[in-house]
Design an enzyme around this catalytic site. Sequence first.
Site, short mmCIF file in Angstrom:
data_model
loop_
_atom_site.label_atom_id
_atom_site.label_comp_id
_atom_site.label_asym_id
_atom_site.label_seq_id
_atom_site.Cartn_x
_atom_site.Cartn_y
_atom_site.Cartn_z
N HIS A 354 -30.35 30.19 39.89
CA HIS A 354 -30.65 29.66 38.56
C HIS A 354 -30.88 30.72 37.49
CE1 HIS A 354 -31.28 25.39 39.71
NE2 HIS A 354 -31.62 25.92 40.88
N LYS A 534 -38.45 24.16 24.38
CA LYS A 534 -38.15 24.76 25.68
C LYS A 534 -39.22 25.81 25.95
CE LYS A 534 -34.05 25.99 23.92
NZ LYS A 534 -32.96 25.69 24.82
N ARG A 535 -39.22 26.43 27.15
CA ARG A 535 -40.15 27.52 27.40
C ARG A 535 -39.99 28.60 26.33
NH1 ARG A 535 -42.94 27.74 32.35
NH2 ARG A 535 -43.89 29.59 31.45
N LYS A 540 -34.56 33.31 24.92
CA LYS A 540 -34.22 32.02 24.31
C LYS A 540 -34.24 32.10 22.79
CE LYS A 540 -35.98 29.36 28.28
NZ LYS A 540 -34.86 28.54 28.77
N THR A 642 -30.38 22.60 30.06
CA THR A 642 -30.17 21.18 30.28
C THR A 642 -30.67 20.37 29.08
OG1 THR A 642 -32.18 21.28 31.62
CG2 THR A 642 -30.09 21.11 32.80
N LYS A 646 -29.34 16.87 26.85
CA LYS A 646 -30.16 15.72 26.45
C LYS A 646 -30.00 15.44 24.95
CE LYS A 646 -33.21 17.12 30.13
NZ LYS A 646 -34.29 18.06 30.50
C1 26V Z 1 -39.08 32.08 38.90
C2 26V Z 1 -40.37 32.27 39.27
C3 26V Z 1 -40.78 33.63 39.62
C4 26V Z 1 -42.01 33.70 40.43
C5 26V Z 1 -43.08 32.72 40.15
C6 26V Z 1 -42.66 31.34 39.74
C7 26V Z 1 -41.26 31.18 39.31
C8 26V Z 1 -40.80 29.93 38.94
C9 26V Z 1 -39.49 29.76 38.57
C10 26V Z 1 -38.63 30.83 38.54
C11 26V Z 1 -37.20 30.67 38.24
C12 26V Z 1 -36.90 30.23 36.92
C13 26V Z 1 -35.45 30.03 36.84
C14 26V Z 1 -35.11 28.87 35.99
O1 26V Z 1 -35.90 28.00 35.69
N1 26V Z 1 -33.87 28.85 35.58
C15 26V Z 1 -33.37 27.79 34.73
O2 26V Z 1 -32.76 26.84 35.56
C16 26V Z 1 -32.24 25.76 34.82
C17 26V Z 1 -31.71 24.75 35.81
O3 26V Z 1 -30.63 25.29 36.50
C18 26V Z 1 -31.18 26.25 33.87
O4 26V Z 1 -30.71 25.17 33.11
C19 26V Z 1 -31.75 27.32 32.95
O5 26V Z 1 -30.73 27.86 32.14
C20 26V Z 1 -32.38 28.42 33.77
O6 26V Z 1 -33.06 29.34 32.93
#
Ligand code: 26V
Length: 795
Positions: A354, A534-535, A540, A642, A646
């Site tokens: 992701h 968004k975050r 971003k 995503t 929406k």
């Molecule tokens: C990484 C970490 C690192 C350690 C602690 C907790 C944690 C939680 C989540 C993540 C990964 C984040 C990656 C993410 O959310 N990517 C997003 O995924 C979406 C669904 O595929 C995508 O639409 C977004 O573009 C992408 O940024």
Amino acid sequence: MNIIENEFKQSYIRSLKITRGKSLCNATTLDKYLALCNLIREYIFENWVKTNEIYEENSEKQVYYFSMEFLMGKLLVSNLINLGIKDICENALKELNISLNELEEFEDDMGLGNGGLGRLAACFLDSMASIDVPGHGIGIRYNYGFFKQKIVNGYQIEHPDYWLEKENPWEVKRQDEAIRVKFYGNVKMEYKDNKLVFIHQDYESVLAIPYDVPIVGYKNNKVNTLRLWSVKAEDEFDYHMFSRGEYHRAVENKLNAEAICNTLYPDDSHEKGKLLRLKQEYFLVCAGVKSIVNQYKKLGKDLTQFHKHIAIHINDTHPSLAIPELMRILIDEEGLGWDQAWEITKNTISYTNHTIMSEALEKWDINLFKKLLPRIFMIIEEIDRRFRQEIKNTKNTSIISDNNIKMANLSIIGSHSVNGVAQLHTEILKKKELKDFYIIYPNKFNNKTNGIAHRRWLLKCNPLLADLISQTIGTEWICDPIRLVDLAKFKKDSYIKEKLDLVKRNNKLNLSKLISRKNSINIDPDSIFDVQIKRIHEYKRQTLNIFNVIHLYNTILENPNLDIHPRTFIFSGKAAPGYFMAKKIIKLINTVADKINNDKRVKDKIKVVFMEDYSVSLAEKIIPACDVSEQISTTTKEASGTGNMKFMMNGAITIATLDGANIEIAKAVGEDNIVLFGIRAKEFYDLQGSYNCLDIYNNDLRVKKVLDSLVNGFLTQDHLEFEPLYSSIIKNNDQYFILKDFNSYINAQNKIDKLYKNKDKWLEMAVVNIAHSGIFSSDNTIYEYAKEIWNVSCR
Ligand code: 26V
């Protein structure tokens, strides 16, 4: 009121009595809410039992979607819709003077996720249940969900989200299916019947307790399961410790044990290698895999055929320990040989990547890892050893290097499928980030562009638009979202466009009221609603957005008669609590908002609003009211996005960089129906090394004026407040290309203004966007996963 509604009314009164011990006249909101949920549970559980019977009888292959996050939002109304009884329920309650809307508001969001990745998992569950895929979620039942955000003096303040305060009517605790999870200790090797066996001893264990949440399919009588694991300390374990005299450690360990499921990690941008996080990840995987194997064996099936009956999908690398854990069970507990176990494991597991942001890629220090999970470490070492033996040059591909375990490498080596989440993202994985792996395993790589649950993100959140669509093209789109394309025929139909305009205006009015209530800001419902939610993250580029706002403000001050359509810039989103720069961005937006909203000279031409505490349910209120969707990430950085999908589905026009799924949205609607700007991926890579942001800063007076206003007292007395934002751009040579894309973005925004002035053309664009949004339903995405990765049946 018809017979069915009357029956529902009677059942509801009965539910109040037998599940809450109350009559209507003394029922509180909590009673009314829980009585309704309890009644709906009866409908759901009937189908839940049947669905599981069918799965067993037909011996259907099952999919398990492992994810550390499920950002479900609220379930009440979406369950009613999927059961097909929302109107019945709403009318029956109205008779009793109860507002369904009020009960919906009363429900807590199930906020067990950070953002895109967690919400995607939730959308996938909806689609799997609705298109008859036997697919279930496996996750963690965090006591505290994603933090609640308050804005105080423009700063983000975090508060805990204790979402379980009222009892959760949507879960069933299954204590009798608890699983023991073992940490620490050491591994003894000995020969038994001429076979080397591994005995994990002196471990510390906890119990994993499953809570099952039914996932209701849309009007198909199917109910799948989301199994969330909670933790309980083991009492016996404490006694052992006590008897060894380690009193202090015994108590401490009990507390530590129960901390595993306490909180969701709220930082999705910076990997920190924290022990508790590793515990959470192994806890999920150990409990999840073991319960699948238990269920499988109970049905009397042959373990060597496991992969033909079970597919395990890992949502990013977070559950990637499912690979060594399945190996451990097959070898240590079931007595299979390495090679056979390895074939089964690889064929069972598939992995989605992701993000390419290197700071978010998971890796674990081997010393920390070895201590916590000694047997799992041995298995990973052996996987790595065999991989190195097989492949000649493993400089970037080995699992263990520099004293770290690289979880992406483990995930790729231990699975049969690796997918990216949008075409560009997958190409970047193949050609750049993971190119060494792509050379070794060209056939493992594939793309699955993300999607959204169109029933939640259109039918549920925008009922007026959903009705208009159904009146125009019929209701087939609800089960077959591609049919939305039939709407395209009506893009020149002035009656439809007028109706669409009324729907949007109505939604904007509702949002204006909410903003007036929450922010005490009066906004004009006839202004353009320009939205970025968004975050908060540097890539971003909320900064680019707010820089344009500052620039517009400067322009209005220079030319008070500037001819623009009034615009309201709406922001919402959370910063990771430890992400300093993201928090500064929030403060900047709020400072600019205060300044502009209170400056009479602006004559309400522009307003800026930051809505606090972004969540799934807030998104459901904002998106239907949006005119302009801001999807402006630095190209190559947003894997898919995503939210972009929406918004288009709700008739917003997108202003976008060519990044992630924006590219596919542009292809779907055509370049006349989206406003694109900024550098493309190729230029992004070409510019590395040659770009100098000072050239722009020194030559474009607009850019200089905006940037200088961060530090010259124009925005705030405190010259130091935004200095870090200023110097981070300059010092890091504008690593997110904000200055580089500034001019192009301003031009795109001017184009938006011109387009909006031609209301008829604007509405035509909106119709085209809605019509072509069907391909972004997660129903389609799930079809592809089912056919091409999981090899399971679907509708
Ligand atoms: C990484 C970490 C690192 C350690 C602690 C907790 C944690 C939680 C989540 C993540 C990964 C984040 C990656 C993410 O959310 N990517 C997003 O995924 C979406 C669904 O595929 C995508 O639409 C977004 O573009 C992408 O940024």
